[in-house]
Design a protein around this motif. Structure first.
Motif: not given
Length: 141
Positions: A17, A22, A25-27, A63, A67, A72-73, A75, A96
């Protein structure tokens, strides 16, 4: 899982995270370890304060809304991890930018409770004034 195992897992999730890329930074690690019936409580007395119940509500309603506001995703960079039994507390800071051009660098304390090897409960403590200033009020129920 032991307190040390829970702490290690949460450290791995936050390493992802907090990555500057980016694409990294997948979940999936968080998602894979979130119980289907988990809850995420945003504490306080402001528009975001509520409990999101169930994995899909946490991922999509909470989330997903965050988003939708960011360039972007998100952080989030963790600074401290404390583990005791089935609980891991994380002190972290966001890094962010919103689509409106505002910085959203909130300070967080997240308390995660594990049950059966999965994250069962998250309690989020943050700067509520900054949240509403940068992201706006959470949509009415």
């Amino acid at each position: 899982m032991s307190a040390a195992d829970n702490k290690k897992l949460v450290q791995e999730m936050f390493a992802i995270a907090g990555d500057p890329d980016p694409a990294v930074r997948e979940r999936s690690l968080f998602t894979a370890n979130l119980a289907d019936d988990a809850t995420w409580t945003v504490t306080g007395q402001y528009s975001w304060s509520r409990t999101f119940t169930g994995k899909q509500s946490i991922l999509n309603d909470l989330h997903g809304h965050v988003r939708s506001r960011l360039v972007e995703r998100g952080r989030t960079i963790a600074h401290r991890f404390i583990a005791d039994g089935d609980v891991v507390a994380v002190e972290a800071k966001g890094n962010n930018l919103t689509k409106a051009g505002a910085r959203y660098d909130n300070d967080y304390c997240l308390v995660l409770r594990f049950e059966g090897g999965k994250i069962k409960e998250v309690r989020e403590y943050c700067d509520s004034v900054l949240t509403e200033k940068a992201l706006g009020a959470f949509p009415a129920r």
